[in-house]
Scaffold this motif. Structure first.
Motif, PDB file in Angstrom:
ATOM      1  N   VAL A 204     -21.354  -2.833  -5.316  1.00 45.87           N
ATOM      2  CA  VAL A 204     -20.159  -2.246  -5.917  1.00 45.87           C
ATOM      3  C   VAL A 204     -18.960  -3.115  -5.549  1.00 45.87           C
ATOM      4  O   VAL A 204     -18.787  -3.506  -4.393  1.00 45.87           O
ATOM      5  N   LYS A 205     -18.114  -3.400  -6.513  1.00 41.30           N
ATOM      6  CA  LYS A 205     -16.911  -4.191  -6.279  1.00 41.30           C
ATOM      7  C   LYS A 205     -15.772  -3.253  -5.882  1.00 41.30           C
ATOM      8  O   LYS A 205     -15.325  -2.424  -6.672  1.00 41.30           O
ATOM      9  N   VAL A 206     -15.301  -3.390  -4.644  1.00 36.72           N
ATOM     10  CA  VAL A 206     -14.246  -2.528  -4.094  1.00 36.72           C
ATOM     11  C   VAL A 206     -12.982  -3.355  -3.890  1.00 36.72           C
ATOM     12  O   VAL A 206     -12.980  -4.314  -3.109  1.00 36.72           O
ATOM     13  N   GLY A 207     -11.909  -2.993  -4.601  1.00 34.44           N
ATOM     14  CA  GLY A 207     -10.642  -3.694  -4.460  1.00 34.44           C
ATOM     15  C   GLY A 207      -9.758  -3.036  -3.422  1.00 34.44           C
ATOM     16  O   GLY A 207      -9.799  -1.823  -3.211  1.00 34.44           O
ATOM     17  N   HIS A 208      -8.926  -3.841  -2.766  1.00 33.46           N
ATOM     18  CA  HIS A 208      -8.040  -3.332  -1.723  1.00 33.46           C
ATOM     19  C   HIS A 208      -6.624  -3.857  -1.954  1.00 33.46           C
ATOM     20  O   HIS A 208      -6.412  -5.076  -2.060  1.00 33.46           O
ATOM     21  N   LEU A 209      -5.668  -2.939  -2.016  1.00 35.16           N
ATOM     22  CA  LEU A 209      -4.248  -3.257  -2.144  1.00 35.16           C
ATOM     23  C   LEU A 209      -3.507  -2.654  -0.956  1.00 35.16           C
ATOM     24  O   LEU A 209      -3.925  -1.628  -0.427  1.00 35.16           O
ATOM     25  N   ALA A 210      -2.387  -3.275  -0.554  1.00 32.47           N
ATOM     26  CA  ALA A 210      -1.631  -2.759   0.592  1.00 32.47           C
ATOM     27  C   ALA A 210      -0.136  -2.921   0.344  1.00 32.47           C
ATOM     28  O   ALA A 210       0.312  -3.955  -0.169  1.00 32.47           O
ATOM     29  N   PHE A 211       0.627  -1.894   0.775  1.00 39.27           N
ATOM     30  CA  PHE A 211       2.064  -1.852   0.510  1.00 39.27           C
ATOM     31  C   PHE A 211       2.809  -1.314   1.741  1.00 39.27           C
ATOM     32  O   PHE A 211       2.254  -0.555   2.527  1.00 39.27           O
ATOM     33  N   THR A 212       4.080  -1.702   1.856  1.00 43.40           N
ATOM     34  CA  THR A 212       4.906  -1.253   2.974  1.00 43.40           C
ATOM     35  C   THR A 212       6.276  -0.791   2.486  1.00 43.40           C
ATOM     36  O   THR A 212       6.737  -1.201   1.417  1.00 43.40           O
ATOM     37  N   PRO A 221      12.977   3.174   4.029  1.00 42.55           N
ATOM     38  CA  PRO A 221      12.583   2.337   2.893  1.00 42.55           C
ATOM     39  C   PRO A 221      13.739   1.481   2.383  1.00 42.55           C
ATOM     40  O   PRO A 221      14.882   1.947   2.277  1.00 42.55           O
ATOM     41  N   ASP A 222      13.451   0.208   2.094  1.00 45.05           N
ATOM     42  CA  ASP A 222      14.465  -0.675   1.516  1.00 45.05           C
ATOM     43  C   ASP A 222      13.799  -1.643   0.545  1.00 45.05           C
ATOM     44  O   ASP A 222      12.574  -1.684   0.436  1.00 45.05           O
ATOM     45  N   THR A 223      14.606  -2.421  -0.138  1.00 43.43           N
ATOM     46  CA  THR A 223      14.097  -3.317  -1.184  1.00 43.43           C
ATOM     47  C   THR A 223      14.389  -4.785  -0.876  1.00 43.43           C
ATOM     48  O   THR A 223      14.293  -5.633  -1.757  1.00 43.43           O
ATOM     49  N   LYS A 224      14.712  -5.093   0.371  1.00 41.82           N
ATOM     50  CA  LYS A 224      15.080  -6.465   0.734  1.00 41.82           C
ATOM     51  C   LYS A 224      13.838  -7.353   0.815  1.00 41.82           C
ATOM     52  O   LYS A 224      12.876  -7.043   1.520  1.00 41.82           O
ATOM     53  N   TRP A 237       6.807  -1.251  -1.663  1.00 44.64           N
ATOM     54  CA  TRP A 237       6.738  -0.177  -2.652  1.00 44.64           C
ATOM     55  C   TRP A 237       8.092   0.402  -3.048  1.00 44.64           C
ATOM     56  O   TRP A 237       8.236   0.840  -4.204  1.00 44.64           O
ATOM     57  N   PRO A 238       9.128   0.405  -2.206  1.00 44.64           N
ATOM     58  CA  PRO A 238      10.412   0.881  -2.714  1.00 44.64           C
ATOM     59  C   PRO A 238      10.992  -0.028  -3.809  1.00 44.64           C
ATOM     60  O   PRO A 238      11.788   0.423  -4.635  1.00 44.64           O
ATOM     61  N   ALA A 239      10.591  -1.315  -3.801  1.00 47.99           N
ATOM     62  CA  ALA A 239      11.106  -2.262  -4.790  1.00 47.99           C
ATOM     63  C   ALA A 239      10.352  -2.183  -6.108  1.00 47.99           C
ATOM     64  O   ALA A 239      10.931  -2.382  -7.180  1.00 47.99           O
ATOM     65  N   ILE A 240       9.060  -1.880  -6.050  1.00 45.52           N
ATOM     66  CA  ILE A 240       8.261  -1.901  -7.285  1.00 45.52           C
ATOM     67  C   ILE A 240       7.950  -0.501  -7.808  1.00 45.52           C
ATOM     68  O   ILE A 240       7.566  -0.346  -8.969  1.00 45.52           O
ATOM     69  N   GLY A 241       8.102   0.525  -6.973  1.00 44.39           N
ATOM     70  CA  GLY A 241       7.853   1.892  -7.401  1.00 44.39           C
ATOM     71  C   GLY A 241       6.376   2.177  -7.650  1.00 44.39           C
ATOM     72  O   GLY A 241       5.512   1.294  -7.551  1.00 44.39           O
ATOM     73  N   ALA A 242       6.099   3.428  -7.992  1.00 47.65           N
ATOM     74  CA  ALA A 242       4.717   3.836  -8.247  1.00 47.65           C
ATOM     75  C   ALA A 242       4.104   3.029  -9.389  1.00 47.65           C
ATOM     76  O   ALA A 242       2.934   2.642  -9.333  1.00 47.65           O
ATOM     77  N   GLN A 243       4.900   2.747 -10.412  1.00 43.02           N
ATOM     78  CA  GLN A 243       4.353   2.017 -11.556  1.00 43.02           C
ATOM     79  C   GLN A 243       3.929   0.609 -11.169  1.00 43.02           C
ATOM     80  O   GLN A 243       2.918   0.092 -11.673  1.00 43.02           O
ATOM     81  N   GLY A 244       4.674  -0.013 -10.257  1.00 39.53           N
ATOM     82  CA  GLY A 244       4.289  -1.339  -9.801  1.00 39.53           C
ATOM     83  C   GLY A 244       2.956  -1.330  -9.060  1.00 39.53           C
ATOM     84  O   GLY A 244       2.155  -2.256  -9.192  1.00 39.53           O
ATOM     85  N   ILE A 245       2.712  -0.285  -8.283  1.00 43.41           N
ATOM     86  CA  ILE A 245       1.421  -0.146  -7.595  1.00 43.41           C
ATOM     87  C   ILE A 245       0.310   0.073  -8.617  1.00 43.41           C
ATOM     88  O   ILE A 245      -0.772  -0.541  -8.544  1.00 43.41           O
ATOM     89  N   ILE A 246       0.563   0.946  -9.570  1.00 38.38           N
ATOM     90  CA  ILE A 246      -0.429   1.224 -10.614  1.00 38.38           C
ATOM     91  C   ILE A 246      -0.749  -0.041 -11.406  1.00 38.38           C
ATOM     92  O   ILE A 246      -1.920  -0.315 -11.718  1.00 38.38           O
ATOM     93  N   MET A 264      -1.043   2.455   2.328  1.00 35.97           N
ATOM     94  CA  MET A 264       0.390   2.728   2.223  1.00 35.97           C
ATOM     95  C   MET A 264       1.010   2.843   3.617  1.00 35.97           C
ATOM     96  O   MET A 264       0.611   3.700   4.410  1.00 35.97           O
ATOM     97  N   HIS A 265       2.006   1.986   3.886  1.00 36.52           N
ATOM     98  CA  HIS A 265       2.793   2.065   5.122  1.00 36.52           C
ATOM     99  C   HIS A 265       4.019   2.893   4.788  1.00 36.52           C
ATOM    100  O   HIS A 265       4.933   2.421   4.087  1.00 36.52           O
ATOM    101  N   TRP A 266       4.097   4.122   5.309  1.00 36.68           N
ATOM    102  CA  TRP A 266       5.094   5.081   4.828  1.00 36.68           C
ATOM    103  C   TRP A 266       5.286   6.200   5.836  1.00 36.68           C
ATOM    104  O   TRP A 266       4.609   6.239   6.854  1.00 36.68           O
ATOM    105  N   GLY A 267       6.219   7.112   5.539  1.00 37.56           N
ATOM    106  CA  GLY A 267       6.405   8.314   6.345  1.00 37.56           C
ATOM    107  C   GLY A 267       7.451   8.171   7.437  1.00 37.56           C
ATOM    108  O   GLY A 267       7.979   7.091   7.705  1.00 37.56           O
ATOM    109  N   ASP A 268       7.755   9.311   8.072  1.00 35.04           N
ATOM    110  CA  ASP A 268       8.727   9.355   9.165  1.00 35.04           C
ATOM    111  C   ASP A 268       8.007   9.171  10.495  1.00 35.04           C
ATOM    112  O   ASP A 268       7.100   9.942  10.845  1.00 35.04           O
TER     113      ASP A 268
END
Length: 406
Positions: A204-212, A221-224, A237-246, A264-268
């Motif tokens: 099975v081909k398993v793809g892996h994506l990662a975002f911060t 979160p910032d877009t710098k 992910w704050p720069a590209i949004g959900a659509q960019g991840i999709i 996903m690197h996220w949260g408080d």
């Protein structure tokens, strides 16, 4: 890393029998060339009077592919973790292997095991992490220890991705590759950013994506984006949004991935409850057919899991290896020593369509001093086990059907 548990194998056989029965009366497809033709079985029919056997060809039997994924919490080498590695090596280099001894078998039992490597890694063990400085660089021996522990690859997208700037991003990638580990997140150039890893896992081909949420270790979160590495915008992910991840999930599926994991690197930080932003983003991402599983990290405590439709998100897997403890810093809690090794058993439910049918997790605890990753069970370190079970279920009954091990 190609072993499955006996329990899962029995369950898979039951699923196979069910699917084979369902498609036995007609023609069935095969997933990615893995289908098998039933040897010697023929469909029969009767006419109005003779009951003669038809000349229909044998039925195809759909043989589902099955595999497992394991993922861990943060690998965060503070200076005192590095010192423990140096002591393990007798002062000559670094040896982090003993830190993983108790969890090695469970990591290796998964068909694909993914770590979250929080910090850069030095290729020559220079400019390493200094005490009391939140700017990190780990010795290269950590990559060998991760590989020896059973990991196949790591996510490197974090608020510390740019701690050693482009040189650190490049060295981290090279050291992981030299150890035999693939990586998603920090990339050395545009070409690498456009081709995140695809693993071959039992066919099975398993793809892996990662975002911060940030590259510059900002509080929120910032877009710098670093001007020297504009391609790193793709993991912010704050720069590209959900659509960019999709869009990236669609692209990796177009390259051949059949199942896509998103880190996903996220949260408080230090907060067990996921933010509304985390939950909203998870729902938007998992609503897309190109994303199958979300692995959360960053907050350094265990956050709950949630099953959205028939897909899982784990909001935060805690600290797998770090020096965070109230023994070291009174502002921290014992919760910062809790972590998890989480596992999903995945099956092909129809040709080319995969679902995680089962989620389990092993609570863990970082022993300080020594920085040994320990199993938390009902028999040992029960306080850690109880905390982790509670935090995994913070969203209430029915939110997630994951079960603890131990």
């Amino acid at each position: 890393m190609m072993r499955s548990t006996r329990t899962w194998f029995i369950a898979a056989l039951a699923l196979l029998a069910l699917l084979a029965t369902a498609c036995g009366g007609g023609s069935g497809g095969s997933g990615g060339g893995e289908g098998a033709t039933g040897g010697g079985d023929q469909a029969t029919s009767q006419d109005g009077g003779g009951g003669e056997q038809s000349d229909a060809p044998p039925s195809s039997i759909f043989v589902p592919r099955i595999f497992s994924i394991a993922a861990s919490g943060d690998i965060l080498l503070h200076s005192m973790v590095i010192q423990s590695g140096q002591r393990n090596a007798g002062g000559k280099g670094y040896d982090f292997n003993p830190m993983f001894d108790q969890v090695r078998d469970q990591i290796s039992a998964a068909d694909l095991a993914i770590c979250h490597q929080e910090t850069p890694i030095s290729a020559d063990n220079t400019n390493l992490t200094k005490p009391n400085v939140l700017n990190f660089n780990a010795p290269k021996e950590i990559a060998v220890a991760l590989k020896n522990a059973g990991f196949d690859g790591c996510d490197t997208a974090s608020n510390h991705t740019w701690d050693r700037q482009l040189s650190g991003v490049s060295q981290t990638a090279q050291v992981l590759e030299d150890a035999g580990l693939q990586h998603a997140g920090g990339s050395r150039n545009q070409e690498e950013a456009d081709t995140p890893p695809i693993y071959d896992v039992k066919g099975v081909k398993v793809g892996h994506l990662a975002f911060t949420y940030t590259l510059y270790n900002n509080f929120g979160p910032d877009t710098k984006v670093p001007p020297e590495a504009p391609w790193l915008k793709a993991i912010l992910w704050p720069a590209i949004g959900a659509q960019g991840i999709i869009d990236q999930a669609k692209a990796i599926k177009a390259r051949g991935a059949e199942f896509v994991v998103v880190s996903m690197h996220w949260g408080d930080q230090y907060v067990h409850e996921p933010t509304q932003q985390q939950r909203d983003l998870a729902r938007e991402l998992l609503a897309d057919p190109n994303i199958d599983l979300i692995l959360g990290d960053h907050v350094h405590v265990v956050q709950p899991c949630e099953k959205i439709g028939d897909k899982y998100v784990t909001y935060g897997m805690g600290n797998f290896l770090s020096n965070q403890s109230p023994q070291i810093d009174r502002s921290l809690k014992v919760d910062n020593q809790d972590g998890t090794l989480q596992r999903w058993d995945i099956a092909e439910v129809s040709p080319g369509e995969f679902k995680a049918l089962k989620m389990t997790y092993q609570p863990t605890w970082v022993q300080i001093p020594g920085h040994l990753i320990q199993l938390s069970t009902l028999a040992e370190r029960k306080d850690s086990y109880d905390r982790t079970v509670k935090n995994m279920n913070l969203l209430g009954p029915g939110a997630c059907d994951a079960t603890p091990m131990g």
